[in-house]
Design a protein around this motif. Structure first.
Motif, PDB file in Angstrom:
ATOM      1  N   ILE B  11       1.748  25.837  14.271  1.00 19.20           N
ATOM      2  CA  ILE B  11       2.737  26.654  13.555  1.00 19.20           C
ATOM      3  C   ILE B  11       3.942  26.911  14.435  1.00 19.20           C
ATOM      4  O   ILE B  11       5.095  26.727  14.014  1.00 19.20           O
ATOM      5  N   ILE B  42       6.499  24.410   6.002  1.00 17.49           N
ATOM      6  CA  ILE B  42       5.837  25.477   6.754  1.00 17.49           C
ATOM      7  C   ILE B  42       4.634  26.007   5.971  1.00 17.49           C
ATOM      8  O   ILE B  42       3.574  26.270   6.535  1.00 17.49           O
ATOM      9  N   ILE B  46       0.798  26.069   7.323  1.00 13.79           N
ATOM     10  CA  ILE B  46      -0.011  27.287   7.398  1.00 13.79           C
ATOM     11  C   ILE B  46      -1.284  27.155   6.565  1.00 13.79           C
ATOM     12  O   ILE B  46      -2.359  27.594   6.966  1.00 13.79           O
TER      13      ILE B  46
END
Lengths: 128, 206
Positions: B11, B42, B46
């Motif tokens: 991340i 993103i 995640i």
């Protein structure tokens, strides 16, 4: 320092363009176009090296290569579309410029659809 | 614990990458769209480990390639339907180039080889099955440039090269079976065509 060269090219072109504008306005447009291309090529090689480094960085991260390459491709499309649109705008052809921007948007959308689809897949699979 | 560590590292590095990309983005209307795509990326990063916890692994790369492949196919058919191009050949040529590009990326991610050439045979006459792949011929080359550079420095190697004159013979294309098999299997599943129709030649350079 490349910035001096670039600024010098820009200033010379600007002075030339202003000088010639009264006699032949269309040549001013050509000067602007060529200067734009020269500066773009100047910086494009630099940008290329930055992107290569980013690519190397991306390879180290434990993530599928395809996402990052897609992002880089999108950035490239944005750049080129922007450049073309600016040149057209400078030449006074706002309509063509907006069409170029439109095409850029669509191509960016096409590139991003696979990412969107895989995200949807992911979410649908996670929800029991 | 190891998994969480890896997750956090991924991340953080993706966010660093994205910040860098954000510097590169030109100041235009396109910025918004790029931000959307970056946001999707993103989210995927995640959510990916969560998915791993629930369902085990899944290959997203395949998914993405499949979708883009499908879009390519659809685009080609639309172009023919709308008569945007008067000559079908031009469209098919474009389709072939894009397919070859995609295959090249795929081969290069699967193996260490660099793609020299890809020849495709696709259906061009039958409008029903237009664009179906019949045969793939690809020529690969090993991409170990950094190693060969080092070899050139050693004087012994150069002597050997002078004594032996059979270097040119080895430069001919030969067939090998190990990595070739992996690529073949992958391609035959992915593009759904029999293995016999995929020919892979590997150039050996000395």
């Amino acid at each position: 320092m490349e910035i001096f060269q670039i600024v010098a090219i820009g200033l010379i072109a600007a002075v030339l363009s202003v000088l010639i504008k009264n006699q032949k306005p269309e040549i001013g447009i050509y000067i602007g176009l060529v200067t734009g291309v020269i500066i773009f090529i100047f910086v494009a090689t630099k940008l290329q090296s930055v992107i290569e480094i980013l690519n190397q960085l991306a390879n180290k991260i434990n993530i599928d290569d395809i996402y990052l390459t897609t992002i880089l491709k999108i950035v490239g499309i944005a750049y080129i579309a922007e450049f073309g649109a600016q040149v057209c705008k400078d030449a006074g052809e706002g309509v063509i410029a907006s069409k170029i921007e439109f095409a850029g948007k669509i191509l960016i959308m096409v590139m991003s659809v696979p990412i969107l689809v895989s995200l949807m897949d992911l979410i649908i699979n996670i929800v029991p | 614990m190891e998994m969480i560590r890896e997750w956090i590292i991924t991340i953080v590095s993706v966010i660093i990458f994205v910040t860098f990309v954000e510097i590169l983005i030109p100041n235009s209307n396109n910025k918004r769209y790029i931000n959307v795509v970056v946001g999707l990326l993103i989210m995927i990063v995640i959510l990916n480990p969560l998915f791993y916890l629930f369902r085990g692994t899944i290959n997203f790369e395949d998914n993405i390639l499949q979708v883009s492949n499908q879009m390519e196919y659809q685009t080609m058919q639309n172009r023919i339907d709308h008569n945007q191009y008067l000559q079908n050949e031009a469209v098919i040529e474009l389709y072939k180039t894009q397919l070859a590009q995609q295959m090249q990326n795929r081969v290069e991610s699967l193996s260490d080889y660099r793609v020299e050439k890809i020849d495709l045979t696709v259906e061009e006459k039958d409008l029903e099955n237009l664009g179906l792949i019949h045969q793939i011929d690809m020529t690969l080359k090993s991409s170990k440039t950094s190693k060969t550079e080092k070899k050139e420095i050693e004087p012994i190697k150069i002597n050997v090269a002078i004594n032996k004159n059979n270097n040119t013979v080895e430069a001919d294309s030969i067939r090998i079976d190990n990595e070739e098999e992996i690529i073949k299997t992958d391609f035959s599943i992915y593009y759904s065509l029999p293995k016999d129709n995929i020919n892979i030649y590997i150039l050996k350079d000395k």
